[in-house]
Design a protein around this motif. Structure first.
Motif, PDB file in Angstrom:
ATOM      1  N   TRP A  83       0.818  -1.210   0.000  1.00  0.00           N
ATOM      2  CA  TRP A  83       0.000   0.000   0.000  1.00  0.00           C
ATOM      3  C   TRP A  83       0.856   1.267   0.000  1.00  0.00           C
ATOM      4  O   TRP A  83       0.347   2.363  -0.200  1.00  0.00           O
ATOM      5  N   SER A  84       2.127   1.148   0.227  1.00  0.00           N
ATOM      6  CA  SER A  84       3.011   2.311   0.339  1.00  0.00           C
ATOM      7  C   SER A  84       2.907   3.187  -0.910  1.00  0.00           C
ATOM      8  O   SER A  84       3.046   2.715  -2.037  1.00  0.00           O
ATOM      9  N   GLY A  85       2.631   4.461  -0.687  1.00  0.00           N
ATOM     10  CA  GLY A  85       2.520   5.434  -1.776  1.00  0.00           C
ATOM     11  C   GLY A  85       1.139   5.529  -2.394  1.00  0.00           C
ATOM     12  O   GLY A  85       0.849   6.475  -3.123  1.00  0.00           O
ATOM     13  N   ALA A  86       0.254   4.576  -2.120  1.00  0.00           N
ATOM     14  CA  ALA A  86      -1.101   4.590  -2.693  1.00  0.00           C
ATOM     15  C   ALA A  86      -2.007   5.486  -1.852  1.00  0.00           C
ATOM     16  O   ALA A  86      -1.788   5.692  -0.663  1.00  0.00           O
ATOM     17  N   ARG A  87      -3.043   5.989  -2.493  1.00  0.00           N
ATOM     18  CA  ARG A  87      -4.042   6.784  -1.772  1.00  0.00           C
ATOM     19  C   ARG A  87      -4.976   5.855  -1.003  1.00  0.00           C
ATOM     20  O   ARG A  87      -5.340   4.777  -1.489  1.00  0.00           O
ATOM     21  N   LEU A  88      -5.392   6.307   0.168  1.00  0.00           N
ATOM     22  CA  LEU A  88      -6.352   5.535   0.959  1.00  0.00           C
ATOM     23  C   LEU A  88      -7.619   5.284   0.156  1.00  0.00           C
ATOM     24  O   LEU A  88      -8.171   4.178   0.181  1.00  0.00           O
TER      25      LEU A  88
END
Length: 197
Positions: A83-88
């Motif tokens: 999930w690192s760098g992705a938008r919630l």
């Protein structure tokens, strides 16, 4: 002897405004300007030891504050795996069940990184390693998740309390005491621009 730990949250950047998971985005001008103003105003607390998390945002904030800091790996941001760098918002659409489990179960790490319990244990172990005779006043520029984890550990809060703690950019959270007995002072604005009017 009492230890005073002052944790400064780094300045604003695009990733924070976009509600992205971790990542390693640098500060932008909206984060640099108030940090430089705080340094110019002499608002940075005095310390015996200066540390920072390894992110570019922490590095940039420490530099803008005029601090010569050592990188402390134990104070790195929450490891969010894939999930690192992705938008919630994106992850919530792509993996709604994973996000639901992650928010409900402090031991879950559906992203493949650290669970909330692991984050709190890592930050708590660092906090407990500090001793007044050798540490005195410790100042760290660290990501908000690290500050929230430190508060949860220091006050022996249930892990779910992590989600109820907000840490604004360029604020100072102070813990004073020693392992097993900490007092908290939270959210003091570092720069005049950071205060709520």
């Amino acid at each position: 002897m009492t230890v005073r730990v002052m944790l400064i949250s780094p300045g604003m950047n695009a990733a924070l405004r976009e509600a992205r998971f971790a990542g390693d985005a640098p500060l932008d001008e909206s984060g640099l300007r108030p940090a430089r103003a705080a340094a110019a105003a002499g608002s940075v607390p005095v310390a015996d030891q200066w540390l920072r998390g390894p992110s570019r945002r922490c590095h940039g904030t420490a530099g803008a504050l005029g601090l010569r800091t050592d990188t402390e790996h134990a104070l790195r941001d929450w490891e969010m795996g894939r999930w690192s760098g992705a938008r919630l918002s994106e992850v919530s659409v792509d993996e709604p069940d994973g996000v639901a489990v992650w928010l409900a179960d402090p031991a879950a790490a559906p992203h493949g990184g650290e669970s909330l319990l692991e984050l709190c244990a890592r930050v708590g172990a660092w906090l407990d390693s500090l001793h007044g005779d050798s540490s005195g006043r410790v100042l760290g520029v660290v990501e908000p998740a690290v500050i929230r984890a430190a508060i949860v550990h220091a006050l022996a809060l249930p892990p779910q309390a992590f989600w109820r703690l907000d840490v604004a950019p360029l604020t100072v959270t102070e813990l004073s005491g020693r392992s097993g007995r900490w007092n908290l002072r939270c959210g003091r604005p570092l720069a005049p621009e950071a205060s709520i009017r």
